[in-house]
Design a protein around this motif. Sequence first.
Motif, PDB file in Angstrom:
ATOM      1  N   ILE A   1      13.414 -45.330  -3.973  1.00 45.62           N
ATOM      2  CA  ILE A   1      12.671 -44.822  -5.128  1.00 45.62           C
ATOM      3  C   ILE A   1      12.723 -43.300  -5.114  1.00 45.62           C
ATOM      4  N   LEU A   2      13.522 -42.728  -5.999  1.00 48.20           N
ATOM      5  CA  LEU A   2      13.683 -41.275  -6.060  1.00 48.20           C
ATOM      6  C   LEU A   2      13.231 -40.775  -7.419  1.00 48.20           C
ATOM      7  N   ASN A   3      12.072 -40.124  -7.422  1.00 47.98           N
ATOM      8  CA  ASN A   3      11.501 -39.538  -8.638  1.00 47.98           C
ATOM      9  C   ASN A   3      11.437 -40.557  -9.778  1.00 47.98           C
ATOM     10  N   GLN A   4      10.787 -41.715  -9.452  1.00 48.42           N
ATOM     11  CA  GLN A   4      10.643 -42.790 -10.433  1.00 48.42           C
ATOM     12  C   GLN A   4       9.174 -43.013 -10.746  1.00 48.42           C
ATOM     13  N   GLU A   5       8.939 -43.509 -11.958  1.00 47.32           N
ATOM     14  CA  GLU A   5       7.581 -43.867 -12.338  1.00 47.32           C
ATOM     15  C   GLU A   5       7.258 -45.264 -11.825  1.00 47.32           C
ATOM     16  N   CYS A   6       6.157 -45.392 -11.089  1.00 51.05           N
ATOM     17  CA  CYS A   6       5.746 -46.673 -10.503  1.00 51.05           C
ATOM     18  C   CYS A   6       4.283 -46.933 -10.847  1.00 51.05           C
ATOM     19  N   SER A   7       3.955 -48.200 -10.992  1.00 53.65           N
ATOM     20  CA  SER A   7       2.555 -48.581 -11.215  1.00 53.65           C
ATOM     21  C   SER A   7       2.051 -49.360 -10.016  1.00 53.65           C
ATOM     22  N   LEU A   8       0.780 -49.164  -9.697  1.00 56.31           N
ATOM     23  CA  LEU A   8       0.142 -49.861  -8.575  1.00 56.31           C
ATOM     24  C   LEU A   8      -1.155 -50.481  -9.058  1.00 56.31           C
ATOM     25  N   GLU A   9      -1.311 -51.777  -8.786  1.00 56.81           N
ATOM     26  CA  GLU A   9      -2.546 -52.505  -9.089  1.00 56.81           C
ATOM     27  C   GLU A   9      -3.069 -53.120  -7.790  1.00 56.81           C
ATOM     28  N   ILE A  10      -4.390 -53.073  -7.595  1.00 56.68           N
ATOM     29  CA  ILE A  10      -5.029 -53.646  -6.406  1.00 56.68           C
ATOM     30  C   ILE A  10      -6.188 -54.531  -6.859  1.00 56.68           C
ATOM     31  N   TRP A  11      -6.233 -55.771  -6.318  1.00 59.17           N
ATOM     32  CA  TRP A  11      -7.299 -56.718  -6.634  1.00 59.17           C
ATOM     33  C   TRP A  11      -8.049 -57.110  -5.365  1.00 59.17           C
ATOM     34  N   THR A  12      -9.316 -57.426  -5.518  1.00 52.69           N
ATOM     35  CA  THR A  12     -10.072 -58.033  -4.417  1.00 52.69           C
ATOM     36  C   THR A  12      -9.620 -59.476  -4.244  1.00 52.69           C
ATOM     37  N   GLN A  13     -10.068 -60.088  -3.128  1.00 54.66           N
ATOM     38  CA  GLN A  13      -9.711 -61.488  -2.899  1.00 54.66           C
ATOM     39  C   GLN A  13     -10.338 -62.395  -3.955  1.00 54.66           C
ATOM     40  N   GLY A  14     -11.369 -61.927  -4.663  1.00 52.04           N
ATOM     41  CA  GLY A  14     -11.963 -62.699  -5.746  1.00 52.04           C
ATOM     42  C   GLY A  14     -11.298 -62.477  -7.090  1.00 52.04           C
ATOM     43  N   GLY A  15     -10.233 -61.650  -7.127  1.00 48.27           N
ATOM     44  CA  GLY A  15      -9.481 -61.455  -8.356  1.00 48.27           C
ATOM     45  C   GLY A  15      -9.972 -60.315  -9.233  1.00 48.27           C
TER      46      GLY A  15
END
Length: 793
Positions: free
Chosen positions: A734-748
């Motif tokens: 990944i070189l100078n790319q746009e990335c998205s990150l999502e994080i959820w709890t174990q309950g969703g």
Amino acid sequence: MKLNSLFGIFLLSLSFFSAVAQKEYIIELKTDDFPYESSWEIRRGGKTIFKKENLNIPNHLYSDTLSLDSNYCHTFLIFDKNNNGICCQNGDGYYRVYENGSLILEGNEFQTSEYLFLNCPSGTNCETPYPIEPGKILLEDNPDSWYLFIPDSTGLYQFSTCQNNSNCETKIWGYNGCYPELAGDDRPGTIFYGEQECAPHREISALLEKDESYYIRIGREDITCTDSIWWELSFLGQISGCIDPLACNYNPLATQDDGSCIFNGDPDCPEGPDLSIDERRLKTSLIRHEIFNSDPCLNAEGCLKGYGTRTVIGFATWIDNKGKKDFYVGHPPEDIFEPNNTWEFDACHNHWHYEGYAEYLLFDTAGIKIPVGVKNGFCIMDVGCNDNKSKVYHCNFQGISSNCYDIYERHLACQWIDITDVEPGQYTLVIQINTQRLPDALGQYETGYENNWAQVCIEIFEDPDFDYKGFTILPDCERYVDCAGTLQGNAQPDCNGECNGTRKQGDLDQNDLRDSWDVLQYIEGILNNNLNATLCTDLNSDGDISVIDAVLLQECALNENSPPDPGHNHIPCEFPYKVDNPFDSVWLYLSNWNEAEKYIDLELKAPYKDLSALQFELEGIEIESIEIILGNYNGEVFHNEKKVIVFSKTEDLIGKTLNWIPLLRIYYSDSPEGEICIVDESLANEQFENILPVQTNCFKTSSISFSDVNTRLNPWQVYPNPVREHLNFFNPAILNQECSLEIWTQGGVLIHNSIQQINQSMRISTENMRESFYFYRITSGSHSQIGTFVLLP
């Protein structure tokens, strides 16, 4: 240093410490093929002060230099999570410890752990204990000292710190072995543990046997307290009584016959034991707390029903013996491989469980038993006695004396029920002892069983907005009646809802057998999508029928009525069984596309545990045939046009591996257009736990060059995992790319959603997150990677 006097033996430790002096230690660790399974740590006073873990380079030499205060005793420990050391099954690893330049310890072929005490004077650990005999002892300034006592005769001995006038709280621990885990502040590992007979000090008596080795710890609760500790070991004498086992008043503890034997038919023959649970103490002791579980042993022992943050209800269990005779259990077996219907050896913590003694049960309003984790084995001992009677029994010689009691306080491990997955509603919590109404080791039956039961009614509630589950006590509720109408009865509906019915879960053809034919019917039902999830079919209670149900039934068919195999977390045929393991992960990848011969390969990487089964679907093609290309795997593959199931009828496993290995060659009928994608995965590890595929992919089959066909997209590396403060994501592609990150709890619940411009790595703070396990999805271009991480306290 020893001094003799008219009062006995005095043992003096140093009255003051010398000036701080340091010793240099170099610790080398060469990893094997699975570096993350290895770790080491340095402990002082039972507390870890240095730790080396989260290693990630295979077959690499790590070297660390540290200085330790030579005025203190330290312990070096090395661990392997897979219980096979660091040589020679998976590489050629080793460890070495140098003290001031000299090699003092090295090794590689061990199982779970090895250890060495470093710079420990006499009395500071169980490998160099002071030898003692009955008499008065003076311990000067050391807050925690060890002694070795080998009795020259079998009898009753008393350990006491009651004669101290200090307000510093003292403690007494007794063990029958020596290993580093025995340096804790509480009772785990003890065969007896001093209670508050003379608070803030301790006194305990126990029957000790001739020529056996007993390790005694005497210490202070507050190590900053500088008062000396006086303590005394006294021989109270041999136990006298009837030694004829045919007599009705036979005393198995007696070593001297006192002529008191009487026999059946004599009106003076005492009645038997009578165990009773104190229901009032149960009701007043309930407490809610949360446990972050990363220990597979808590699942294996049945204490918890999963990993991560678990909500439990703790409580105290007080068991009196109100009968005229002791409830006698005796010695645990010496051979851990000896078949035994009374005792079960726990390989996780190296101790015996006395089976069938107690159960913790939760019933809903329909009388159906709810899985909440059970602790059905105890160390059965005299914790206290009435009328100044001496305590006798302990963990190495078990039982409850007449007019004595056993207590399991609510702060002890496994002294709880796990309500994490329990639906809100009203329930009856039941504590039941001697559930099968069996005689003790002398064949003595209890005089009654009505008092072997205690209950408290509770209402479980949850607040999803705050991710909180709790309970309230219902003050007025009726006594529990089972489905057959029996007060405090054990009748249960079968999976069809028939009280005391005979329908077995997993028995699809209803012939009262769970066999390989039923397993094949599961496979067929999964492929044809015509097997509905019911109480009789859904063996892991997840609302779906998958290969995990099939392998659970496979274990049942092969091992019904057998104890669980070492490392397995449940008894075969005991359903439902469902554990999601966020600490285990698998990578699946499509590669090696051959357009001319119309096939594509499935590769796999399973770095943490062996796999027992996997299931997935392929989008973009219609499957014609599948070939297993993993040479050392004796399994089978089942499929239709879209769905694939892989597992072994002989419980053969797909071995764990850090490297990508080719598992399947999948032939298809029509040329794909666009993409071939892996979807709807279901995977089970060697312990039948549900695990998450960290990475799957869609293989693009259009507009690619030949060199692109065998190029695997670099996966994101997530470290450290488990994490405490900051979570790092790294991908060299990944070189100078746009990335998205999502994080959820174990309950969703989605708790993080961001888009960033990334150059190989990004860092996320976990400051506002609670300890638990989490799901993440990181997307770059057309590729998404899903995985888990664990946040530690």
